[in-house]
Design an enzyme around this catalytic site. Structure first.
Site, mmCIF file in Angstrom:
data_model
loop_
_atom_site.group_PDB
_atom_site.id
_atom_site.type_symbol
_atom_site.label_atom_id
_atom_site.label_comp_id
_atom_site.label_asym_id
_atom_site.label_seq_id
_atom_site.Cartn_x
_atom_site.Cartn_y
_atom_site.Cartn_z
ATOM 1 N N ASP A 1 0.830 -1.083 -0.152
ATOM 2 C CA ASP A 1 0.086 0.057 0.022
ATOM 3 C C ASP A 1 0.962 1.276 0.039
ATOM 4 O O ASP A 1 2.140 1.148 0.075
ATOM 5 C CB ASP A 1 -0.947 0.099 1.204
ATOM 6 N N ASP B 1 -0.310 5.287 1.182
ATOM 7 C CA ASP B 1 -0.248 6.224 2.119
ATOM 8 C C ASP B 1 -0.537 5.530 3.452
ATOM 9 O O ASP B 1 -1.167 4.257 3.654
ATOM 10 C CB ASP B 1 -1.750 6.792 1.849
ATOM 11 N N ALA C 1 -5.129 3.324 -3.167
ATOM 12 C CA ALA C 1 -6.329 3.961 -3.311
ATOM 13 C C ALA C 1 -6.052 5.494 -3.505
ATOM 14 O O ALA C 1 -7.153 6.179 -3.493
ATOM 15 C CB ALA C 1 -7.170 3.580 -2.403
ATOM 16 N N ASP D 1 -1.633 -0.782 5.701
ATOM 17 C CA ASP D 1 -2.200 -0.217 7.200
ATOM 18 C C ASP D 1 -3.579 -0.111 7.031
ATOM 19 O O ASP D 1 -4.214 0.272 8.127
ATOM 20 C CB ASP D 1 -1.656 1.210 7.114
HETATM 21 O O1 C5P Z 1 -2.236 4.312 -0.653
HETATM 22 P P1 C5P Z 1 -3.696 4.209 0.001
HETATM 23 O O2 C5P Z 1 -4.373 3.071 -0.356
HETATM 24 O O3 C5P Z 1 -3.554 3.630 1.412
HETATM 25 O O4 C5P Z 1 -4.404 5.361 -0.174
HETATM 26 C C1 C5P Z 1 -5.430 5.589 0.301
HETATM 27 C C2 C5P Z 1 -5.721 6.595 1.452
HETATM 28 O O5 C5P Z 1 -5.913 8.042 1.269
HETATM 29 C C3 C5P Z 1 -6.984 6.149 2.329
HETATM 30 O O6 C5P Z 1 -6.477 5.159 3.459
HETATM 31 C C4 C5P Z 1 -7.598 7.364 2.936
HETATM 32 O O7 C5P Z 1 -7.327 7.380 4.364
HETATM 33 C C5 C5P Z 1 -6.746 8.514 2.257
HETATM 34 N N1 C5P Z 1 -7.891 9.197 1.396
HETATM 35 C C6 C5P Z 1 -7.595 10.553 1.645
HETATM 36 N N2 C5P Z 1 -8.624 11.502 0.948
HETATM 37 C C7 C5P Z 1 -9.498 11.298 0.131
HETATM 38 C C8 C5P Z 1 -9.638 9.620 0.054
HETATM 39 C C9 C5P Z 1 -8.774 8.741 0.727
HETATM 40 O O8 C5P Z 1 -6.839 11.057 2.374
HETATM 41 N N3 C5P Z 1 -10.067 11.955 -0.518
HETATM 42 MG MG MG Z 2 -2.896 3.185 3.400
#
Ligand code: C5P
Ligand code: MG
Length: 297
Positions: free
Chosen positions: A49, A51, A165, A238
């Site tokens: 992953d 973030d 994501a 995470d």
């Molecule tokens: O890389 P990862 O899959 O962890 O990235 C997604 C993360 O980004 C999610 O865990 C979420 O907390 C965060 N997010 C964010 N703002 C958004 C959508 C997701 O900070 N609009």
């Molecule tokens: Mg993450």
């Protein structure tokens, strides 16, 4: 077996004896690591992953921005939108990590969050050529020891699939600015679609959010096929949703999963321990993944 394990943790992987490291079943971790070591670097791939897994959760007492939050910059969007994005984060992030809700219950909220933010970013007509500056001005920071992790994988020619994501364009810029965007790095993420003048007009492909990585893994057959020669998987995440990132690897023989438990630690400890092989409590470093890697390759 206990004696061997004792020796393994004490002599070869002292990092695994730290109080911040928890394991439901030490023997499973041990067996998997020995099997992976026997097969060597040529059989290994890493699926991670991004973030809050490759990046820190907090740095110098402040939350580290996610790739989405890096876009929450006055350089790219107007004042109203920066407030709006912050409000959306404050509304939906607690749902994302709520220990009392299961993934199915969270799913509609996640779709809502991502959709609202992506619509907002499109309305704000974000410019491609401002992206690098936004990343430079942000407080994005990789975990301590993360560069060594990337470098070791590149040297050993171990493929690294980053499955995020977040926003792919931003993720790429973060790793580029940290000089770790090596040729062994593959990325599955949400990518921006810019018009011919360099203005954001849409997001490409099917939306990936925290709890649909399984669908994402299965639909990216082509990216994953390149990785089919490597049956052993070290998976880092995470979120419980990250565990399905390896679902596209149909030839997987050994999977070792490591979960960074950054937030709501007491509330989520049990579910993390039941789901990840190794759980790292409030650990802002890559020490444990680096130690595992050193042991295997
Ligand atoms: O890389 P990862 O899959 O962890 O990235 C997604 C993360 O980004 C999610 O865990 C979420 O907390 C965060 N997010 C964010 N703002 C958004 C959508 C997701 O900070 N609009
Ligand atoms: Mg993450």
């Amino acid at each position: 077996i206990l004696a061997i394990w004792h020796q393994l943790t004490k002599t070869e992987i002292p990092e695994l004896t730290r109080v911040s490291v928890m394991m439901r079943e030490r023997s499973r971790v041990e067996d998997t690591m020995y099997a992976m070591q026997k097969a060597g670097a040529g059989s290994l791939q890493v699926i991670s992953d991004f973030d809050m897994t490759l990046t820190k959760f907090a740095h110098k007492g402040k939350r580290v921005p996610t790739t989405h939050n890096i876009l929450n910059n006055k350089l790219l969007i107007d004042d109203d939108s920066t407030v709006k994005m912050k409000e959306l984060f404050n509304t939906y992030y607690p749902i994302e990590i709520d220990a009392s809700l299961n993934p199915e219950e969270k799913l509609p909220y996640m779709v809502e969050w991502w959709t609202k933010v992506h619509d907002l970013l499109i309305q704000q007509r974000i410019r491609k050529d401002e992206m690098a500056r936004a990343v430079r001005e942000s407080n994005a920071v990789l975990r301590e020891g993360c560069s060594a992790f990337f470098d070791c994988l590149a040297e050993q020619r171990v493929p690294l699939l980053i499955f995020s994501a977040g926003v792919g364009d931003i993720l790429e810029e973060v790793i580029r600015q940290n000089h770790v965007f090596h040729p062994n790095v593959h990325i599955i993420s949400n990518y921006m679609d810019f018009d011919h003048t360099g203005v954001l007009q849409a997001f490409k492909g099917q939306l990936i959010h925290s709890y649909n990585k399984r669908a994402g893994a299965l639909s990216h057959g082509a990216t994953l096929r390149e990785l089919h020669g490597q049956p052993n998987v070290l998976l880092l995440g995470d979120s419980l949703g990250d565990l399905s990132m390896a679902d596209g690897v149909s030839t997987a023989q050994n999977i070792l999963t490591v979960g960074f438990l950054n937030d709501q630690v007491e509330e989520r400890k049990e579910s993390f321990l039941n789901s990840f092989d190794i759980v790292l409590l409030r650990d802002e470093t890559m020490d444990v993944p680096n130690a595992i890697l050193r042991f295997i390759v």
